[in-house]
Motif scaffolding. Structure first.
Motif, PDB file in Angstrom:
ATOM      1  N   GLN A 361       0.909  -1.301  -0.011  1.00 48.22           N
ATOM      2  CA  GLN A 361       0.018   0.038  -0.024  1.00 48.22           C
ATOM      3  C   GLN A 361       0.832   1.170   0.191  1.00 48.22           C
ATOM      4  O   GLN A 361       0.392   2.223  -0.597  1.00 48.22           O
ATOM      5  CB  GLN A 361      -0.902  -0.057   1.204  1.00 48.22           C
ATOM      6  CG  GLN A 361      -2.121  -1.080   1.252  1.00 48.22           C
ATOM      7  CD  GLN A 361      -2.985  -0.772  -0.011  1.00 48.22           C
ATOM      8  OE1 GLN A 361      -3.375   0.344  -0.302  1.00 48.22           O
ATOM      9  NE2 GLN A 361      -3.270  -1.822  -0.457  1.00 48.22           N
ATOM     10  N   GLN A 364       2.557   1.669  -3.409  1.00 53.52           N
ATOM     11  CA  GLN A 364       1.633   1.172  -4.476  1.00 53.52           C
ATOM     12  C   GLN A 364       1.916   0.371  -5.326  1.00 53.52           C
ATOM     13  O   GLN A 364       2.191   0.636  -6.536  1.00 53.52           O
ATOM     14  CB  GLN A 364       1.341   2.825  -5.129  1.00 53.52           C
ATOM     15  CG  GLN A 364       0.800   4.018  -4.203  1.00 53.52           C
ATOM     16  CD  GLN A 364       0.653   4.972  -4.915  1.00 53.52           C
ATOM     17  OE1 GLN A 364       1.174   5.322  -5.933  1.00 53.52           O
ATOM     18  NE2 GLN A 364      -0.217   5.937  -4.204  1.00 53.52           N
ATOM     19  N   ARG A 366       1.648  -2.782  -7.543  1.00 57.69           N
ATOM     20  CA  ARG A 366       0.909  -3.993  -8.315  1.00 57.69           C
ATOM     21  C   ARG A 366       1.528  -4.727  -9.115  1.00 57.69           C
ATOM     22  O   ARG A 366       0.981  -5.545 -10.069  1.00 57.69           O
ATOM     23  CB  ARG A 366      -0.476  -3.318  -8.627  1.00 57.69           C
ATOM     24  CG  ARG A 366      -1.288  -2.392  -7.498  1.00 57.69           C
ATOM     25  CD  ARG A 366      -2.538  -1.848  -8.270  1.00 57.69           C
ATOM     26  NE  ARG A 366      -3.207  -2.872  -8.360  1.00 57.69           N
ATOM     27  CZ  ARG A 366      -4.565  -2.751  -8.846  1.00 57.69           C
ATOM     28  NH1 ARG A 366      -5.120  -1.558  -9.139  1.00 57.69           N
ATOM     29  NH2 ARG A 366      -5.508  -4.074  -9.082  1.00 57.69           N
TER      30      ARG A 366
END
Length: 732
Positions: A361, A364, A366
């Protein structure tokens, strides 16, 4: 026969068979550590010298073997440069292109600058390739080739491929050392090397996938395992332990730096160390040192890769931090120990996922989500229509390990001693674990002290290698591509079972005739008998295999690459399949829209969009997608458009239809929520030259395999008839 002689002469005169310097230093220092423990007579020194000679010879034999197969399969020394480059299929071509780029740069500094600020790998984007990809090996070889005085007699491509083949020698020598350390006999190492070579189909694929990251990293992984085995041996002096720890760090660093999947492999290894710690099979100090080696290696790679966020957000790093932070309580009786062990495991896993979630998180991150989608879908826990996950699931390499693998392994007598050794040691391990959990007074006592006080015990190095083969064996059974992490170590583990003292002592004790003479006789006789049998059965087959001559033949791809190089601007942007575009970049240097290095979320989304050329989409939609990606030309392949390799539901066009919510082609069932597409399949319909297609695309090249179309832009659409096009039609 004359051709065979010429090819062998090419191999032996042009190949510089040398071990990479860091690996050679590693072996020398490890040899010193082994030799410096204990009292040595001249006979022992001679015996050890013979062992090292055999190990190095087997490593060189493996190197020559795969180099010969590569030469004989392609006639690599006789084909044109473009054909050599085309032989670097799929992502291999992408990685090799950066080595080629480093050589063609005006200077080393400018070459590095171009890699750090690259705008040719992904159109309309500038990326740091040293951060995104694991290509330090290409950079290192490119710099080395430029500064060494070898350009006059060794071509760049040979310098590259022979370095990779030399690493196979390092791999075999590392496995040789591991089995020698475990068994105490270099005959185990000899058996390991022979098994590795004979089971080439299941132990390596380097001869036809030279540039794959695993072919660079697995030799260093094998060196790391050898260093861990040496570190966990009893009776090592403190200075020897420090030396081995440094060697372990260097091997782990090189392993992590050369393969993007390093974090997942280190996660499995960290789970092995955690298991050894929980079951009190190695000391707390050893556990901490092994974890710190892993952490320091990952953080070093993080720095070298310009603070790559995937490393900080990896599960491996989160798990190691959690395991170091949460300490288990090893007190009480059996029931209490089991309860505390369960609680400790739950706490570590909970903290691992918490740290990992917070890290992703904050960063960020992904980029690695496709791996977890694949794992979820493989076990039926994720969406079945996810395009990225389906690309992996539909490939045979990511399926279950085929049963015929065990038939091949049994044919070389590898499977039988491996299974016997595995079963016996697992039973012994269960007894040792039970004794450790029941004996609360042994908590805090080093494993060596417990072994001296009990009739049944297991050395720490044996316990590690046992759990290593179990964990990575399960990984290989679930995913076939991971078998190369398992089968090499399987050779060393099986050879330990044949030549080690533990199993033969157990067998001789059962028949009440365990003496030193009989034990030594059987430990030396059995491996020699196996080696003689393998020589008698497989040597003629090996000679036949290295005598089989083939030749590279792919005229359609050669024609395509030649046309692109001569008929298109150097800054032209090409769209198409990932595999083909990697070859286009290597052979022509043109800019790409997408490529096979899939570890980036934005790239995966673009690839899915570009692949709409094989979906049921309108020409306007496809043109808009390609225009947004900056493409000037699009290359379509009949082998994908009319694919027959996969069954229905796994063809690329089927995966796109499912992701788009469309009914698939051909007879068969469809999910009830799927609908008929409102447009025909683009890759088929564009060949009809209908007005809707010719208004947006101009065919500029075609042969039996490939069709290249140029995108029309702006006012050029209205002036299509007046625009000159250099069309080449080679269809027969």
């Amino acid at each position: 026969q004359q051709t065979v002689k010429v090819r062998w002469n090419v191999m032996f005169t042009s190949v510089s068979l040398r071990l990479p310097a860091p690996c050679l230093h590693f072996n020398i220092v490890l040899c010193y550590v082994i030799l410096s423990s204990g009292v040595w007579t001249w006979r022992t020194v001679l015996w050890v010298a013979i062992g090292w000679t055999v190990g190095i010879s087997l490593g060189m034999l493996s190197c020559i073997y795969v180099a010969t197969l590569h030469e004989n399969d392609l006639w690599f020394s006789n084909i044109k440069e473009v054909e050599r480059e085309i032989s670097f299929r799929t992502e291999c071509g992408l990685y090799y292109s950066y080595y080629k780029q480093m050589l063609r740069a005006p200077s080393i500094q400018q070459g590095l600058s171009e890699l750090i600020n690259d705008n040719a790998t992904e159109s309309k984007r500038t990326i740091n390739l040293l951060r995104r990809m694991n290509i330090y090996q290409e950079v290192f070889l490119g710099v080395l080739y430029r500064i060494l005085p070898i350009q006059a007699y060794l071509e760049p491509v040979y310098f590259y491929i022979y370095t990779v083949f030399s690493l196979q020698a390092v791999y075999v020598i590392a496995l040789f050392i591991t089995s020698w350390l475990l068994s105490g006999s270099w005959l185990a190492g000899a058996l390991t090397g022979v098994w590795y070579i004979l089971n080439r189909v299941d132990t390596t694929r380097v001869e036809f996938t030279i540039s794959l990251r695993e072919n660079w990293s697995l030799p260093f992984f094998a060196l790391q395992i050898a260093a861990i085995t040496c570190y966990l041996r009893p009776h090592l002096k403190p200075i020897q332990q420090k030396v081995v720890l440094w060697l372990m760090f260097l091997a782990t660093l090189c392993f992590c730096l050369t393969w993007q999947f390093n974090q997942f492999i280190l996660l499995v290894q960290a789970l092995i160390i955690f298991t050894l710690d929980c079951l009190d099979l190695i000391s707390t100090e050893q556990v901490t040192c092994l974890y710190l080696v892993q952490v320091s290696s990952l953080l070093s790679v993080w720095l070298l890769q310009f603070c790559n966020s995937m490393i900080l957000g990896s599960l491996a790093l989160s798990f190691i931090v959690a395991a170091l932070f949460v300490k288990g309580l090893k007190t009480g009786g059996l029931a209490a120990r089991l309860g505390k062990l369960l609680l400790h495991t739950v706490l570590v896993l909970a903290l691992t996922f918490t740290i990992n979630y917070l890290a992703k998180q904050a960063l960020q991150l992904r980029s690695d989500e496709h791996i977890f989608k694949f794992i979820k879908s493989k076990f039926g826990l994720g969406p079945t229509r996810d395009f990225d996950a389906s690309l992996y699931l539909c490939e045979e390499a990511f399926g279950l390990l085929p049963l015929d693998t065990f038939d091949r392994l049994a044919g070389t007598l590898l499977a039988y001693p491996y299974l016997v050794t595995l079963i016996v040691l697992l039973v012994l391990l269960a007894l040792v674990i039970l004794a450790n959990l029941c004996d609360s007074s042994a908590v805090g006592r080093p494993p060596k002290g417990r072994c001296e006080a009990r009739p049944i015990c297991m050395r720490a190095d044996v316990a590690y290698n046992l759990l290593h083969t179990v964990f990575f064996g399960l990984l290989a059974l679930g995913t076939m591509r991971m078998k190369y992490l398992w089968t090499g170590h399987m050779c060393a583990f099986a050879a330990y079972g044949v030549c080690g003292k533990e199993l033969w002592s157990l067998c001789l004790n059962m028949i009440h005739c365990n003496t030193k003479t009989k034990l030594r006789l059987i430990r030396y006789t059995v491996p020699l008998v196996i080696l003689c049998f393998l020589y008698y059965k497989f040597w003629p087959k090996l000679m036949t295999e290295v005598s089989e001559l083939r030749e590279f033949y792919d005229p359609d791809t050669v024609e395509l690459m030649t046309w692109i190089s001569s008929k298109t601007p150097k800054k032209a942007v090409f769209a198409g399949s990932m595999q083909l575009l990697a070859g286009i970049k290597l052979c022509t240097g043109r800019v790409l829209t997408n490529h096979p290095h899939y570890e980036d979320r934005a790239l995966r989304e673009r690839t899915k969009q570009v692949y709409q050329i094989y979906a049921q989409q309108s020409p306007e939609e496809v043109h808009g997608i390609l225009h947004a990606a900056g493409a000037d030309f699009v290359v379509m392949e009949d082998s994908i458009c009319y694919e027959r390799r996969h069954g229905r539901g796994c063809r690329l066009r089927d995966l796109l239809d499912l992701a788009n919510g469309h009914i698939m082609d051909g007879p068969g069932d469809n999910d009830p929520d799927l609908v008929h597409a409102s447009h025909p399949r683009f890759c088929e319909s564009i060949k009809t030259d209908g007005p809707a297609y010719t208004a947006l695309f101009t065919r500029v090249f075609q042969n039996k395999t490939f069709h290249v179309y140029k995108l029309k832009r702006g006012k050029k659409r209205a002036q299509a008839d007046r625009e000159p096009v250099a069309m080449e039609d080679k269809t027969q």
